[in-house]
Design an enzyme around this catalytic site. Structure first.
Site: not given
Length: 336
Positions: A31, A275
């Protein structure tokens, strides 16, 4: 260091024809890199310069793989975006798969690989100059008043934030303000011959086409890293001449100091488990879009403002500003 991934998408990489952007599947905790690729794709000047490069290299060459993935992200062909090749290339250059990475560190590493691994050094320098903030550092001895100066450059502004409310303008002013160095922070004065208290400061010599801002939300204390979710406001348009009137060197000669925000790297979660996603502006219509790995959706400035922090762990971590407000139909300015 911070940030990684909470979930793994298994859908194929695809181009969202509604928004003209390509999503990137999460592959072995990618990510962080996926988000940086979205911001680099929105920095069309980088792709344009790489297209001019008669590329040479192998699977370990980061700029070569970057050129390929950016070309695929801007193209209309349905083939798989080769971001996995780019990820494996980074892995061969010690930015490992299956490891949580810090977005700012990876971003600066990519820029360094471009300088080291491109055989066209002139083009490599043009890419670096897109981000190059030239500064004059000065150190004044508080005993004898002698002043030492040297010039240097930064590729991003690393801004310290307070554990309270902050504004981007105040953080920039604080970064450029003079600071006294005493006790264990004293510096050696050549004229005095010993370490003395001193005053340190920066003056701006030039500002880049692309201004990258790093909001330092991760803080180390007694061997433990924690994330600051405190509020940091930032504007869509930023005029440096109004923010830091006293921080320009006498050699500063630029007339244009106005910047427009075009990408925001967002970190969600804690320092040890998180994230990365991104808000990026469309090159043609200037509308905001949200990129979360393979998922792309239209967004608004109000949604971007929710990343200021305080009420959510999804906070802006890096900001990308472009000097001026040139759009697709105008010739981009590539010099620093």
């Amino acid at each position: 260091m911070a940030a990684g991934i909470w979930r793994v998408f298994t859908t194929l990489s695809s181009r969202d024809h509604n928004y003209g952007m390509r999503g990137l599947t999460n592959y072995h905790l990618s990510c962080c890199v996926n988000t940086l690729l979205q911001t680099l794709s929105a920095t069309w000047e980088v792709g344009d310069l790489l297209e001019r490069w008669d590329a040479a290299g192998d699977s370990r060459n980061v700029p070569l793989q970057l050129k390929r993935v950016l070309a695929a992200m801007r193209g209309d062909h349905p083939q798989r975006v080769p971001h996995r090749d780019f990820l494996h290339c980074l892995d061969r250059n010690c930015i490992r798969l299956n490891v949580q990475h810090d977005a700012d560190e990876v971003f600066l590493s990519i820029l360094n690989f471009v300088q080291q691994q491109m055989d066209d050094k002139a083009l490599a320098l043009e890419i670096q100059n897109l981000y190059k903030i030239s500064v004059e550092m000065h150190l004044k001895c508080l005993h004898c008043s002698s002043v030492q100066t040297r010039t240097s450059f930064l590729l991003s502004l690393p801004l310290h934030i307070k554990e309270d409310h902050n504004s981007l303008e105040a953080c920039i002013s604080s970064f450029l303000a003079e600071q006294e160095l005493r006790d264990i922070n004293r510096c050696f004065c050549a004229q005095c011959g010993v370490k003395t208290p001193s005053k340190q400061g920066l003056k701006l010599l030039s500002l880049p086409r692309i201004l990258c801002v790093h909001l330092k939300r991760f803080r180390n204390s007694h061997g433990y890293t924690r994330k600051l979710d405190c509020r940091v406001t930032f504007p869509e348009t930023l005029d440096f001449s109004e923010v830091v009137k006293e921080a320009f060197s006498s050699d500063f000669a630029q007339n244009e100091c106005k910047y427009t925000l075009y990408a925001v790297v967002v970190h969600s979660g804690s320092a040890m488990f998180g994230h990365y996603t991104a808000y990026v502006r469309h090159r043609v219509n200037q509308s905001w879009h949200y990129a979360d790995d393979s998922h792309i959706q239209q967004a608004s400035w109000k949604e971007v403002q929710k990343t200021y922090g305080e009420r959510s762990s999804s906070t802006a971590y890096m900001l990308m500003y472009r000097r001026g407000s040139k759009e697709e139909g105008q010739q981009p300015e590539l010099s620093g």
